[in-house]
Design an enzyme around this catalytic site. Sequence first.
Site, PDB file in Angstrom:
ATOM      1  CG  ASP A  42      -2.014   1.022   1.173  1.00 48.71           C
ATOM      2  OD1 ASP A  42      -2.382   1.427   0.052  1.00 48.71           O
ATOM      3  OD2 ASP A  42      -2.511   1.422   2.236  1.00 48.71           O
ATOM      4  CG  HIS A  60       0.315   1.617  -9.453  1.00 48.78           C
ATOM      5  ND1 HIS A  60      -0.076   1.328  -8.167  1.00 48.78           N
ATOM      6  CD2 HIS A  60      -0.659   2.430  -9.977  1.00 48.78           C
ATOM      7  CE1 HIS A  60      -1.230   1.925  -7.913  1.00 48.78           C
ATOM      8  NE2 HIS A  60      -1.600   2.593  -8.992  1.00 48.78           N
ATOM      9  NE  ARG A  95      -7.047   2.476  -6.524  1.00 50.26           N
ATOM     10  CZ  ARG A  95      -5.885   1.875  -6.334  1.00 50.26           C
ATOM     11  NH1 ARG A  95      -5.093   1.632  -7.354  1.00 50.26           N
ATOM     12  NH2 ARG A  95      -5.512   1.526  -5.116  1.00 50.26           N
ATOM     13  CG  LEU A 152       8.821 -17.658  -2.462  1.00 53.34           C
ATOM     14  CD1 LEU A 152       8.662 -17.902  -0.964  1.00 53.34           C
ATOM     15  CD2 LEU A 152       9.426 -16.279  -2.714  1.00 53.34           C
ATOM     16  CG  LEU A 220      -7.378  -7.876   7.698  1.00 51.55           C
ATOM     17  CD1 LEU A 220      -8.240  -9.024   8.172  1.00 51.55           C
ATOM     18  CD2 LEU A 220      -6.096  -8.409   7.077  1.00 51.55           C
TER      19      LEU A 220
END
Length: 264
Positions: A42, A60, A95, A152, A220
């Site tokens: 964020d 972004h 958005r 991962l 959250l």
Amino acid sequence: MSERRQSPGRGVLYGLYQKRLRRDLSAAGAEALPHHVAMIIDGNRRWARQVGFTTVEHGHRAGAAKMIEFLEWCDELGIRVVTLYLLSADNLANRGSDELDALMKIIAELALDLSRQRDWRVQHVGTTTGLPGPLAEALRTAEQASRENAGLHVNLAVGYGGRTEITDAMRSIVAEHHAAGRSLEDLAETLTPELIGEHLYTGGQPDPDLVIRTSGEQRLSDFMLWQSAHSEFYFVEALGPDLREVDFLRALRDFTRRNRRYGG
């Protein structure tokens, strides 16, 4: 080319503090670290405005670059699963179109980049409803290209909503039950938290031990509502692109010092 500004504290003292944090984590032991870390990235928009960019696209892109760096930190520490909250279902509706178009293009590029990183396995968690074709295709391609990887495990929460995920899980359970020709009474008897968990987007994965959110926000935002029931939370003041490795190491050190009581 990186579009991130230089983060503060990159000198000798920063290096010494980073080594100290790593020593603390080493003393705690690998088993004390979280197996699954969820990250709510964020602050990209605020970062772009503070730096002076005329569009938030730069924020972004800087946030996406930081997420690759973040995953490298996780991989080096032996964390096995990471979930990145990149685009919520609410984002799709709220958005502006120019910003959203740019963001979805960045996420598509990120997904493909991650599928080529090390031995990482990429998985899309969310719905493709409302996603443009190129983004949905990039997510599918990234999954398919990395599905045999054993390193991962990277979940990309794109078009994701926690309430929608639970709803979709229940629909899947009911559909399977109906296809098997079983009664509502049977469904009531067999419905358990474990069964619902198996039908979530993250079915078969461990729930997140630690949820981190950048930018100082403490909510959250409809992220992993079911899975985070027993998670530990850590909130970082730094905006997403400014997240430093020491911020992450401090979050891990804090996690190792907590007494997880699981509802107690």
